[in-house]
Motif scaffolding. Structure first.
Motif, PDB file in Angstrom:
ATOM      1  N   ALA A  55      48.259  49.925  -3.738  1.00 41.68           N
ATOM      2  CA  ALA A  55      48.882  49.774  -2.418  1.00 41.68           C
ATOM      3  C   ALA A  55      48.636  51.030  -1.576  1.00 41.68           C
ATOM      4  N   ALA A  56      48.667  50.850  -0.266  1.00 35.21           N
ATOM      5  CA  ALA A  56      48.532  51.999   0.635  1.00 35.21           C
ATOM      6  C   ALA A  56      49.653  52.986   0.347  1.00 35.21           C
ATOM      7  N   GLY A  57      49.312  54.246   0.162  1.00 35.24           N
ATOM      8  CA  GLY A  57      50.307  55.268  -0.136  1.00 35.24           C
ATOM      9  C   GLY A  57      50.738  55.298  -1.587  1.00 35.24           C
ATOM     10  N   GLY A  58      50.234  54.395  -2.416  1.00 33.56           N
ATOM     11  CA  GLY A  58      50.535  54.410  -3.845  1.00 33.56           C
ATOM     12  C   GLY A  58      51.843  53.747  -4.238  1.00 33.56           C
ATOM     13  N   ALA A  59      52.488  53.032  -3.293  1.00 33.72           N
ATOM     14  CA  ALA A  59      53.747  52.356  -3.619  1.00 33.72           C
ATOM     15  C   ALA A  59      53.942  51.161  -2.696  1.00 33.72           C
ATOM     16  N   ARG A  60      54.807  50.236  -3.114  1.00 27.92           N
ATOM     17  CA  ARG A  60      55.161  49.079  -2.297  1.00 27.92           C
ATOM     18  C   ARG A  60      56.670  48.876  -2.372  1.00 27.92           C
ATOM     19  N   VAL A  61      57.214  48.158  -1.401  1.00 35.09           N
ATOM     20  CA  VAL A  61      58.645  47.854  -1.369  1.00 35.09           C
ATOM     21  C   VAL A  61      58.818  46.385  -1.753  1.00 35.09           C
ATOM     22  N   ASP A  62      59.654  46.134  -2.766  1.00 31.26           N
ATOM     23  CA  ASP A  62      59.920  44.779  -3.246  1.00 31.26           C
ATOM     24  C   ASP A  62      61.406  44.464  -3.152  1.00 31.26           C
ATOM     25  N   PRO A  63      61.750  43.177  -2.955  1.00 31.60           N
ATOM     26  CA  PRO A  63      63.160  42.809  -2.951  1.00 31.60           C
ATOM     27  C   PRO A  63      63.720  42.750  -4.368  1.00 31.60           C
ATOM     28  N   VAL A  64      65.019  42.949  -4.476  1.00 30.36           N
ATOM     29  CA  VAL A  64      65.763  42.665  -5.700  1.00 30.36           C
ATOM     30  C   VAL A  64      66.643  41.471  -5.356  1.00 30.36           C
ATOM     31  N   PHE A  65      66.497  40.371  -6.105  1.00 29.63           N
ATOM     32  CA  PHE A  65      67.221  39.144  -5.765  1.00 29.63           C
ATOM     33  C   PHE A  65      67.921  38.575  -6.991  1.00 29.63           C
ATOM     34  N   LEU A  66      68.922  37.741  -6.726  1.00 27.14           N
ATOM     35  CA  LEU A  66      69.687  37.117  -7.789  1.00 27.14           C
ATOM     36  C   LEU A  66      69.143  35.728  -8.087  1.00 27.14           C
ATOM     37  N   ALA A  67      68.957  35.434  -9.371  1.00 28.95           N
ATOM     38  CA  ALA A  67      68.546  34.107  -9.831  1.00 28.95           C
ATOM     39  C   ALA A  67      68.891  33.999 -11.312  1.00 28.95           C
ATOM     40  N   ALA A  68      69.323  32.843 -11.725  1.00 29.06           N
ATOM     41  CA  ALA A  68      69.625  32.585 -13.138  1.00 29.06           C
ATOM     42  C   ALA A  68      70.601  33.612 -13.718  1.00 29.06           C
ATOM     43  N   GLY A  69      71.565  34.020 -12.910  1.00 28.17           N
ATOM     44  CA  GLY A  69      72.621  34.893 -13.411  1.00 28.17           C
ATOM     45  C   GLY A  69      72.288  36.353 -13.562  1.00 28.17           C
ATOM     46  N   ARG A  70      71.166  36.811 -12.985  1.00 25.58           N
ATOM     47  CA  ARG A  70      70.813  38.232 -13.081  1.00 25.58           C
ATOM     48  C   ARG A  70      70.009  38.669 -11.873  1.00 25.58           C
TER      49      ARG A  70
END
Length: 93
Positions: A55-70
């Motif tokens: 990725a550009a800059g060596g990092a990416r931003v990802d969501p943290v989401f709830l599914a299946a109880g975690r």
């Protein structure tokens, strides 16, 4: 609040921020994919900065989401349920 962790190379979490209300992550799959047993998405509860040499800059931003109880990142979800799955963030209805 920013939480910074020691990322252990590619895929390591470098930091995390809480999400604001009103966002949802939906799980997508290519046409014809077998999705039995794959939970749908859920509310976005945070954002993580993930080490990614491609990725550009060596990092990416990802969501943290709830599914299946975690809580999941897209990488964790794909590792468990299938690499062809996608995650799209949008407004919760």
């Amino acid at each position: 609040m920013l939480i910074v962790a020691d990322g252990d190379g590619a895929g390591g979490v470098l930091g995390m921020l809480p999400a604001f209300d009103g966002l949802r992550a939906d799980v997508t799959a290519p046409p014809g994919s077998e999705t039995a047993g794959v939970p749908g998405g859920g509310l976005v509860v945070g954002w993580v900065l993930v080490a990614d040499p491609g990725a550009a800059g060596g990092a990416r931003v990802d969501p943290v989401f709830l599914a299946a109880g975690r809580a999941w990142t897209p990488d964790q979800f794909r590792a468990t349920y299938g690499q062809t799955l996608g995650v799209q963030v949008g407004r919760a209805s």
